[in-house]
Scaffold this active site. Sequence first.
Site, PDB file in Angstrom:
ATOM      1  N   GLY A  57       0.872  -1.164   0.000  1.00 23.93           N
ATOM      2  CA  GLY A  57       0.000   0.000   0.000  1.00 23.93           C
ATOM      3  C   GLY A  57       0.907   1.211   0.000  1.00 23.93           C
ATOM      4  O   GLY A  57       2.130   1.085  -0.122  1.00 23.93           O
ATOM      5  N   ASP A  92      11.154   3.760   6.327  1.00 20.28           N
ATOM      6  CA  ASP A  92      11.101   5.015   7.078  1.00 20.28           C
ATOM      7  C   ASP A  92      10.155   6.034   6.443  1.00 20.28           C
ATOM      8  O   ASP A  92       9.971   7.121   6.983  1.00 20.28           O
ATOM      9  CB  ASP A  92      12.504   5.617   7.231  1.00 20.28           C
ATOM     10  CG  ASP A  92      13.174   5.974   5.905  1.00 20.28           C
ATOM     11  OD1 ASP A  92      12.504   5.899   4.851  1.00 20.28           O
ATOM     12  OD2 ASP A  92      14.375   6.322   5.916  1.00 20.28           O
ATOM     13  N   GLY A  93       9.557   5.698   5.290  1.00 22.27           N
ATOM     14  CA  GLY A  93       8.598   6.596   4.662  1.00 22.27           C
ATOM     15  C   GLY A  93       9.208   7.816   4.009  1.00 22.27           C
ATOM     16  O   GLY A  93       8.492   8.751   3.664  1.00 22.27           O
ATOM     17  N   ARG A 151       5.203   5.248   1.655  1.00 22.55           N
ATOM     18  CA  ARG A 151       5.953   6.501   1.855  1.00 22.55           C
ATOM     19  C   ARG A 151       5.326   7.634   1.048  1.00 22.55           C
ATOM     20  O   ARG A 151       5.996   8.559   0.607  1.00 22.55           O
ATOM     21  CB  ARG A 151       7.423   6.327   1.472  1.00 22.55           C
ATOM     22  CG  ARG A 151       7.690   5.890   0.048  1.00 22.55           C
ATOM     23  CD  ARG A 151       9.171   5.988  -0.233  1.00 22.55           C
ATOM     24  NE  ARG A 151       9.504   5.482  -1.561  1.00 22.55           N
ATOM     25  CZ  ARG A 151      10.687   5.658  -2.147  1.00 22.55           C
ATOM     26  NH1 ARG A 151      11.623   6.341  -1.519  1.00 22.55           N
ATOM     27  NH2 ARG A 151      10.929   5.161  -3.337  1.00 22.55           N
ATOM     28  N   ASP A 164       1.276  -3.234  -9.064  1.00 23.23           N
ATOM     29  CA  ASP A 164       0.913  -2.066  -8.255  1.00 23.23           C
ATOM     30  C   ASP A 164       1.499  -0.782  -8.823  1.00 23.23           C
ATOM     31  O   ASP A 164       1.192   0.309  -8.327  1.00 23.23           O
ATOM     32  CB  ASP A 164       1.369  -2.257  -6.798  1.00 23.23           C
ATOM     33  CG  ASP A 164       2.860  -2.526  -6.680  1.00 23.23           C
ATOM     34  OD1 ASP A 164       3.293  -3.580  -7.182  1.00 23.23           O
ATOM     35  OD2 ASP A 164       3.582  -1.708  -6.103  1.00 23.23           O
ATOM     36  N   ASN A 165       2.316  -0.892  -9.874  1.00 26.56           N
ATOM     37  CA  ASN A 165       2.877   0.287 -10.530  1.00 26.56           C
ATOM     38  C   ASN A 165       2.235   0.556 -11.887  1.00 26.56           C
ATOM     39  O   ASN A 165       2.744   1.389 -12.648  1.00 26.56           O
ATOM     40  CB  ASN A 165       4.390   0.129 -10.723  1.00 26.56           C
ATOM     41  CG  ASN A 165       5.159   0.353  -9.432  1.00 26.56           C
ATOM     42  OD1 ASN A 165       4.647   0.959  -8.498  1.00 26.56           O
ATOM     43  ND2 ASN A 165       6.376  -0.145  -9.368  1.00 26.56           N
TER      44      ASN A 165
END
Length: 464
Positions: A93, A128-129, A96, A257-258
Site C-alpha cells: 500500500g 522510514d517513509g 511513503r 501495483d505500478n
Amino acid sequence: MSQPLQAANYRPATEIDALMPDIATPVAAASFPQTILRYRNDRAAASVGLEGLDDRDWVSHFGRFSPLEGSLPQPLALRYHGHQFRHYNPDIGDGRGFLFAQLLEKGGRLLDLGTKGSGQTPYSRFGDGRLTLKGGVREILATEMLEALGVNTSRTLSLIETGEALERNDEPSPTRGSVLVRLSHSHIRIGTFQRAAYHGDGPFLERLVEYSLTRLYGQRPGSNPAAQLFNHVVERAADLAASYMVAGFVHGVLNSDNINVTGESFDYGPWRFTPLWEPGFTAAYFDHAGLYAFGRQAEAIHWDVAQLAVSLRTIMEADPLIESLEHFPSLYSQALQRRFCWRLGVGDGDAGVMTEAAVRGMIATGTPIDRFFHDWRGGSLLDSNAYGDSAWTAFRNAMAAFIPCAGARDHPYWSDEAPCSMHIDEVEAIWSAIDERDDWSPLHDKVTAIRRMGDALGTAPPPP
C-alpha cells in the site's frame, strides 16, 4: 485563504470520497526539520491554477501539507496489493506517500496530487517513509524527459529538501532527504482491483469500475461496465508499452501495483534510458533475471493487465476479458508504429516494415536511439551517405514512402549537432553538482533543454 487559489482555473475536487472508506486510510504527514524549496513546476501548476502560489504558501502546502482549500481535508494512504516480480504481495500500500489532494485541470479532467517521501503510514512495514534527495532529482529528470518524448506520464510538481539525513543501502549514506509531489491522472492501480478481489469484495470492485469509467475516462457505464473499462485499460497499456520503447526508456519495476488503470506511467525508482536498442538492458540492479528488461516491457505490462482480468473475472464472465486481452499484441504493434512515425516527424501509414528495419539497423550498427531519431527527423541525412551501411538499406527504402509532416523540421533544435539525451552519466553528473557543491544550475539547465526538445517534437499522438 490564499488569494492565488481564487484563480478561475483552481477547481478543487474530492472525487475519491466515492470509494471511501475502502480505498484508503487517513494519515498525517511527517514533520520535517526543514522545508527548502528546490523545484517548483509552474508549467504543471498552471494546469490546475496553482502557479500563483508564492514560495511560502507553496512550501506550506507541499512541504508541510496544509490542505488545499476545498480538496481533501486530510491525506489518504491508498490501499492496494500487487504482483512484485510475479510474486503476489498482500502486504503493500502507500508506504511513503499518500493522496494529498484532487483538482480538476482546465479541460475538466481529474488530477491527483500524490506524494513520495511524506512519512510513514500503516503500510510502511519496515520503511522510514522517506525519499532521498537524489531520488527526487531523478524523478524530475525522468518525468520531464518522458513528457517531452510523448510518454503518458505523471509530472513532478514540487521537490522540497527536508533537512533529514537518511540511511540507504543503494546510495552513499547518510544522504539528504526530500519530499516530492506529483500530478497524475489517478492513482488507481491494477493492484487496487487485486486487493478487492483478494478479499472477495464484489461490491467494492463494482464501485472501482464505476469510479474509473466515470471519473477517469469520463464515460457513462454501459451494459457491461467491467468489460468496458478493461477494453480501455488494454488499449492504454499497449500504448504505454510502445511509448517506452520509442523513448528508449526502461521503467525498471513494472509490478502490477505500478500500473495505473489510465495507462499513465508513474513512480520512478531504478529507471534508465538505454543508449542503444538493446533488448536485454535492465534498469534495476536487483532484476537479476531481466524480467523488466527493455525488450520485455510489453510482455511485462501485458502480464500485469492479465492480472486485472483475473480480478474482474470475479464480477463478470471471462470471454469478453479474454477477447480484449488477445488484442494487446496487435494494439502494441499499431502503437509502436504510430509513435515511431511521430518521433520521426512523418505521416502515419503502414509503418511495420519501416519500424522493423529501423530496429534492425540500430542493432546491427550500434547507432544510439536518440541519435537515430534526431538524424532522420532533422532531415540532413536523407540525401547523404551517413547511413549508407547496407544494414540501413531496408530502412532507407521503406522510409522513402513516408512524407514529412508540415513543420516537423522547422524548430532550430533539429540543427543541433547532438540530440538531447538522458543517460546515466549525465544523471550522475547533475546529482554530483548538487551533492558536492549544492549547484542546482545543471538540473535547471537540463530541464530547459528537455523542454526545448519537447517543443521541437510537438504534441504526441493521443492515447486511444
